[in-house]
Write a protein that holds these residues in place. Structure first.
Motif, PDB file in Angstrom:
ATOM      1  N   LEU A  32       0.844  -0.800   0.114  1.00 17.21           N
ATOM      2  CA  LEU A  32      -0.131   0.336   0.004  1.00 17.21           C
ATOM      3  C   LEU A  32       0.725   1.112  -0.039  1.00 17.21           C
ATOM      4  CD1 LEU A  32      -3.040  -1.085   2.858  1.00 17.21           C
ATOM      5  CD2 LEU A  32      -2.790  -1.545  -0.023  1.00 17.21           C
ATOM      6  N   TRP A  33       1.972   1.087   0.606  1.00 17.15           N
ATOM      7  CA  TRP A  33       2.695   2.253   1.228  1.00 17.15           C
ATOM      8  C   TRP A  33       3.645   2.338  -0.381  1.00 17.15           C
ATOM      9  CZ3 TRP A  33       2.500   6.406   2.812  1.00 17.15           C
ATOM     10  CH2 TRP A  33       3.065   7.448   3.242  1.00 17.15           C
ATOM     11  N   TYR A  34       3.642   1.547  -0.661  1.00 16.44           N
ATOM     12  CA  TYR A  34       4.880   1.537  -2.279  1.00 16.44           C
ATOM     13  C   TYR A  34       3.891   2.118  -2.999  1.00 16.44           C
ATOM     14  CZ  TYR A  34       7.516   0.486  -6.584  1.00 16.44           C
ATOM     15  OH  TYR A  34       8.125   0.066  -7.345  1.00 16.44           O
ATOM     16  N   TYR A  35       2.954   1.868  -3.459  1.00 14.44           N
ATOM     17  CA  TYR A  35       1.278   2.265  -4.553  1.00 14.44           C
ATOM     18  C   TYR A  35       1.397   3.295  -4.014  1.00 14.44           C
ATOM     19  CZ  TYR A  35      -2.359   2.251  -7.605  1.00 14.44           C
ATOM     20  OH  TYR A  35      -3.144   2.474  -7.788  1.00 14.44           O
ATOM     21  N   LYS A  36       1.412   4.268  -3.222  1.00 13.32           N
ATOM     22  CA  LYS A  36       1.116   5.631  -2.206  1.00 13.32           C
ATOM     23  C   LYS A  36       2.677   6.275  -3.241  1.00 13.32           C
ATOM     24  CE  LYS A  36       0.175   9.651  -0.900  1.00 13.32           C
ATOM     25  NZ  LYS A  36      -1.188  10.465  -1.554  1.00 13.32           N
ATOM     26  N   THR A  37       3.534   6.242  -2.451  1.00 10.69           N
ATOM     27  CA  THR A  37       4.844   6.690  -2.138  1.00 10.69           C
ATOM     28  C   THR A  37       5.580   6.237  -3.634  1.00 10.69           C
ATOM     29  OG1 THR A  37       6.517   5.527  -1.470  1.00 10.69           O
ATOM     30  CG2 THR A  37       5.470   7.075  -0.282  1.00 10.69           C
ATOM     31  N   THR A  38       5.547   5.497  -4.797  1.00  7.70           N
ATOM     32  CA  THR A  38       5.820   4.906  -5.600  1.00  7.70           C
ATOM     33  C   THR A  38       7.696   5.140  -5.257  1.00  7.70           C
ATOM     34  OG1 THR A  38       5.059   6.341  -6.998  1.00  7.70           O
ATOM     35  CG2 THR A  38       3.963   5.221  -7.200  1.00  7.70           C
ATOM     36  N   PRO A  39       8.631   5.238  -4.891  1.00  7.34           N
ATOM     37  CA  PRO A  39      10.143   4.909  -5.017  1.00  7.34           C
ATOM     38  C   PRO A  39      10.501   3.806  -6.090  1.00  7.34           C
ATOM     39  CG  PRO A  39       9.744   3.351  -3.040  1.00  7.34           C
ATOM     40  CD  PRO A  39       8.233   4.082  -3.671  1.00  7.34           C
ATOM     41  N   ALA A  40      11.652   4.360  -6.757  1.00  5.11           N
ATOM     42  CA  ALA A  40      12.565   3.579  -7.556  1.00  5.11           C
ATOM     43  C   ALA A  40      13.181   2.980  -7.212  1.00  5.11           C
ATOM     44  CB  ALA A  40      14.060   4.425  -8.594  1.00  5.11           C
ATOM     45  N   LEU A  41      13.197   1.521  -8.086  1.00  7.23           N
ATOM     46  CA  LEU A  41      14.128  -0.112  -6.873  1.00  7.23           C
ATOM     47  C   LEU A  41      15.316   0.654  -6.739  1.00  7.23           C
ATOM     48  CD1 LEU A  41      10.938  -2.549  -7.631  1.00  7.23           C
ATOM     49  CD2 LEU A  41      12.057  -0.758  -5.297  1.00  7.23           C
ATOM     50  N   ASN A  42      15.987   1.135  -6.776  1.00 11.85           N
ATOM     51  CA  ASN A  42      17.247   1.491  -7.571  1.00 11.85           C
ATOM     52  C   ASN A  42      18.166   2.210  -6.184  1.00 11.85           C
ATOM     53  OD1 ASN A  42      19.524   3.149  -8.034  1.00 11.85           O
ATOM     54  ND2 ASN A  42      18.861   2.825 -10.214  1.00 11.85           N
ATOM     55  N   ILE A  43      19.572   1.390  -5.652  1.00 10.44           N
ATOM     56  CA  ILE A  43      20.303   2.223  -4.809  1.00 10.44           C
ATOM     57  C   ILE A  43      20.637   3.629  -4.392  1.00 10.44           C
ATOM     58  CG2 ILE A  43      21.999   1.111  -5.005  1.00 10.44           C
ATOM     59  CD1 ILE A  43      23.269   0.480  -2.434  1.00 10.44           C
ATOM     60  N   HIS A  44      20.176   4.304  -5.951  1.00  8.03           N
ATOM     61  CA  HIS A  44      21.192   5.516  -5.858  1.00  8.03           C
ATOM     62  C   HIS A  44      19.759   6.875  -4.967  1.00  8.03           C
ATOM     63  CE1 HIS A  44      24.743   4.490  -6.517  1.00  8.03           C
ATOM     64  NE2 HIS A  44      24.543   3.462  -7.422  1.00  8.03           N
ATOM     65  N   SER A  45      18.112   5.876  -5.350  1.00 12.84           N
ATOM     66  CA  SER A  45      17.253   6.506  -4.941  1.00 12.84           C
ATOM     67  C   SER A  45      16.685   7.041  -3.311  1.00 12.84           C
ATOM     68  CB  SER A  45      15.804   5.944  -5.924  1.00 12.84           C
ATOM     69  OG  SER A  45      14.406   6.142  -4.868  1.00 12.84           O
ATOM     70  N   GLU A  46      16.921   8.326  -3.626  1.00 13.98           N
ATOM     71  CA  GLU A  46      16.753   8.347  -2.238  1.00 13.98           C
ATOM     72  C   GLU A  46      15.041   8.112  -1.878  1.00 13.98           C
ATOM     73  OE1 GLU A  46      17.452  12.240  -2.549  1.00 13.98           O
ATOM     74  OE2 GLU A  46      18.694  12.895  -1.551  1.00 13.98           O
ATOM     75  N   GLY A  47      14.124   7.984  -2.192  1.00 14.84           N
ATOM     76  CA  GLY A  47      12.916   8.004  -2.058  1.00 14.84           C
ATOM     77  C   GLY A  47      13.158   6.656  -1.096  1.00 14.84           C
ATOM     78  N   LEU A  48      14.030   5.779  -2.253  1.00 16.82           N
ATOM     79  CA  LEU A  48      13.935   4.263  -1.949  1.00 16.82           C
ATOM     80  C   LEU A  48      14.642   4.104  -0.180  1.00 16.82           C
ATOM     81  CD1 LEU A  48      13.735   0.946  -2.295  1.00 16.82           C
ATOM     82  CD2 LEU A  48      15.823   0.999  -3.532  1.00 16.82           C
ATOM     83  N   TRP A  49      15.196   4.124   0.125  1.00 18.87           N
ATOM     84  CA  TRP A  49      16.135   4.685   0.890  1.00 18.87           C
ATOM     85  C   TRP A  49      14.779   5.202   2.285  1.00 18.87           C
ATOM     86  CZ3 TRP A  49      21.013   3.180   3.265  1.00 18.87           C
ATOM     87  CH2 TRP A  49      21.606   3.186   2.308  1.00 18.87           C
ATOM     88  N   PHE A  50      14.127   6.351   1.633  1.00 21.58           N
ATOM     89  CA  PHE A  50      13.283   6.558   2.943  1.00 21.58           C
ATOM     90  C   PHE A  50      11.897   6.092   3.374  1.00 21.58           C
ATOM     91  CE2 PHE A  50      15.433  10.457   2.367  1.00 21.58           C
ATOM     92  CZ  PHE A  50      15.800  11.168   4.384  1.00 21.58           C
TER      93      PHE A  50
END
Length: 570
Positions: free
Chosen positions: A17-35
């Motif tokens: 549910l949270w991934y569907y809402k925030t949609t970060p890139a599944l990439n180690i260089h993505s700040e969104g993925l870390w948060f």
């Protein structure tokens, strides 16, 4: 049931549910993925914490109520919460992820460790003033700022009752359309319920604003755009692109139209050149067909020429500052600052932007001044940078910075209270010149102003762009004074009452004088310049015959040819 199992089950429902809402890139260089990982761990920790408190027979809230009588309930409540948090595996994991992210990003990408790499993110080529668009091509100059464009666009949409009740106008993009600069923006759903009502038909059109003619047009589409940023669920544009490219880092999503007027959405694709999060560079773009959601991921050399904004102006300016300040090393940028420069920056937080736009060679280029790091209100040159290719030119040219020029233009019509927009840059009779619009309190364009870069006291204004440039040319060649060039309804096309008198002084004797006073006087429709030497001797000349006097100041010593009354510069 074990508290860890309960927390794990709840978290397994939370993650998708949270991934569907925030949609970060599944990439180690993505700040969104870390948060995203930190927020998941904290969610797990929160559920786990209340499980721990229940096992011990009291919840943090119950504990806080019990200790009210002690007189230090807030301190005891805080200590209790901290105690449960440190017992929670989830909070310890979240803290560990955050600490790892901080340490890795600091040591992997800090300017102190990678100053050379930062300075090489952009390539800058030196050019001359001939690269500045000429006044004859003023149709390629985009003077209107986004606030003014928004007012015109809203007014155009406001006249369409069937549109204004369901849609708003989204953000504008500056593009080149068929050789001319325009601002364009799609409509957007006004709210969730308007999307629910119209999702099957989609967004019905977009708005274009001509920054030269100062008019707006609504373009109705034969088919509605369904994949847009204001849509919800699977039609949401960013979510649609993320699920198509789950590992790609992209940003700068914006609306453009091709040369046939067909709408597209464009995302810039980024890769890290070094470090964990920084060293960000554009490597391509994603084109999205908003009608059916079809996407194309293109490298830089595959991007069609009608696409105008791949390298966003903010990124270009940031990378230029890296180039201009770190090419001598990190410590030089902080202490010696030898050769360090930066783009001009406004001290006004309400400034729309610190760069202007010009249409050049079928692309949109940003322009901004370059000044020393000491911020002395003067420029040492300008950069022109292509937003599609990031080709960047540095043009050496000393003079006033943009904000000094804006203040000079406002000062000439201060009784009207108009405010200058950020200027663009043109070449008028080989003179680098700022040109800008002047707006009233309602944000509507009322006048135009042209200001000489090297001598920003040379200002001309008019109610149309054409008259403004004509007045400015007349000011440069001496047929109008500064006062006349800023008098309402004055135009350079006025016929002189008498024919100008030009004296032939080719055989006149030469004389060296020191100037103690300079004045300009209009006589019978012609502008004359009068100078007084150190012996209080007065000489005059038709301004157009001694245009080099623009470079002379009181106190300078010059050599002239004179018959005792008229003069020319030797």
């Amino acid at each position: 049931m074990n508290k860890h199992i309960k927390s794990g089950i709840a978290t397994m429902f939370f993650i998708p549910l949270w991934y569907y809402k925030t949609t970060p890139a599944l990439n180690i260089h993505s700040e969104g993925l870390w948060f995203f990982a930190i927020s998941v761990a904290m969610f797990y920790g929160t559920i786990e914490m209340f499980g721990i408190s229940k096992e011990q027979g009291r919840r943090p809230k119950e504990r806080s109520l019990r200790v009210i009588s002690t007189g230090s309930s807030k301190d005891n409540q805080s200590m209790t919460l901290i105690k449960y948090m440190f017992k929670s595996i989830g909070f310890r994991v979240a803290l560990g992820i955050f600490a790892s992210m901080f340490i890795l990003s600091f040591f992997a990408e800090g300017e102190i460790f990678h100053s050379k790499k930062y300075s090489e993110l952009i390539t800058v080529t030196e050019a001359d003033v001939s690269e500045i668009p000429s006044a004859e091509g003023t149709s390629s100059i985009a003077l209107m700022d986004t606030k003014s464009a928004t007012k015109l666009g809203d007014r155009e949409i406001g006249a369409l009752s069937n549109v204004v009740s369901q849609y708003d106008v989204a953000g504008y993009t500056q593009i080149d359309f068929q050789g001319c600069p325009i601002k364009t923006a799609p409509l957007k759903y006004a709210d969730f319920f308007k999307w629910l009502k119209n999702k099957d038909t989609g967004i019905p059109g977009y708005v274009t604003v001509d920054p030269v003619n100062m008019d707006a047009e609504y373009v109705a589409l034969d088919e509605g755009m369904k994949y847009v940023p204001s849509a919800c669920f699977s039609q949401n544009l960013k979510r649609h692109v993320r699920f198509t490219y789950p590992t790609t880092i992209f940003s700068n999503g914006h609306f453009e139209i091709d040369e046939e007027g067909t709408p597209w959405y464009v995302y810039s694709v980024y890769e890290q050149q070094f470090g964990l999060f920084d060293g960000k560079q554009v490597t391509g773009c994603i084109l999205v067909n908003p009608f059916n959601g079809e996407t194309q991921k293109l490298s830089l050399d595959e991007i069609p020429t009608w696409v105008d904004v791949v390298f966003k102006g903010d990124l270009i300016c940031k990378q230029y500052n890296y180039y201009a300040q770190l090419n001598g090393g990190y410590w030089n940028s902080k202490f010696g600052q030898v050769g360090c420069k930066k783009i001009t920056e406004s001290s006004d937080s309400d400034s729309v932007s610190d760069y202007g736009y010009v249409a050049k060679d079928g692309d949109i280029w940003i322009y901004t001044g370059v000044t020393s790091v000491n911020s002395d209100s003067s420029n040492i040159g300008f950069i022109l940078s292509n937003e599609r290719t990031e080709e960047t030119l540095f043009i050496p040219c000393t003079g006033a910075d943009e904000f000094s020029a804006m203040a000079a233009a406002e000062g000439e019509i201060q009784e009207k209270g108009y405010v200058a927009s950020f200027p663009s840059l043109i070449l008028v009779d080989n003179n680098p010149t700022y040109i800008m619009v002047l707006k009233d309190n309602a944000g509507l364009v009322k006048m135009y102003a042209a200001v000489n870069v090297e001598q920003y006291n040379l200002v001309a204004t008019a109610t149309t762009q054409e008259d403004c440039i004509a007045n400015y040319k007349a000011l440069l060649n001496g047929t109008l004074s500064v006062e006349e060039a800023n008098t309402e309804n004055t135009t350079s096309t006025a016929t002189p009452e008498t024919k100008p008198i030009s004296k032939d002084l080719s055989d006149a004797p030469t004389k060296q004088i020191t100037i103690i006073k300079i004045e300009t006087i209009v006589e019978s429709g012609n502008t004359y310049i009068y100078i007084v030497d150190e012996n209080n001797k007065i000489y005059k000349a038709l301004y157009v015959d001694v245009i080099d006097m623009l470079l002379v100041n009181v106190g300078d010593t010059i050599t002239i040819k004179t018959d005792g009354e008229y003069f020319v510069i030797e």
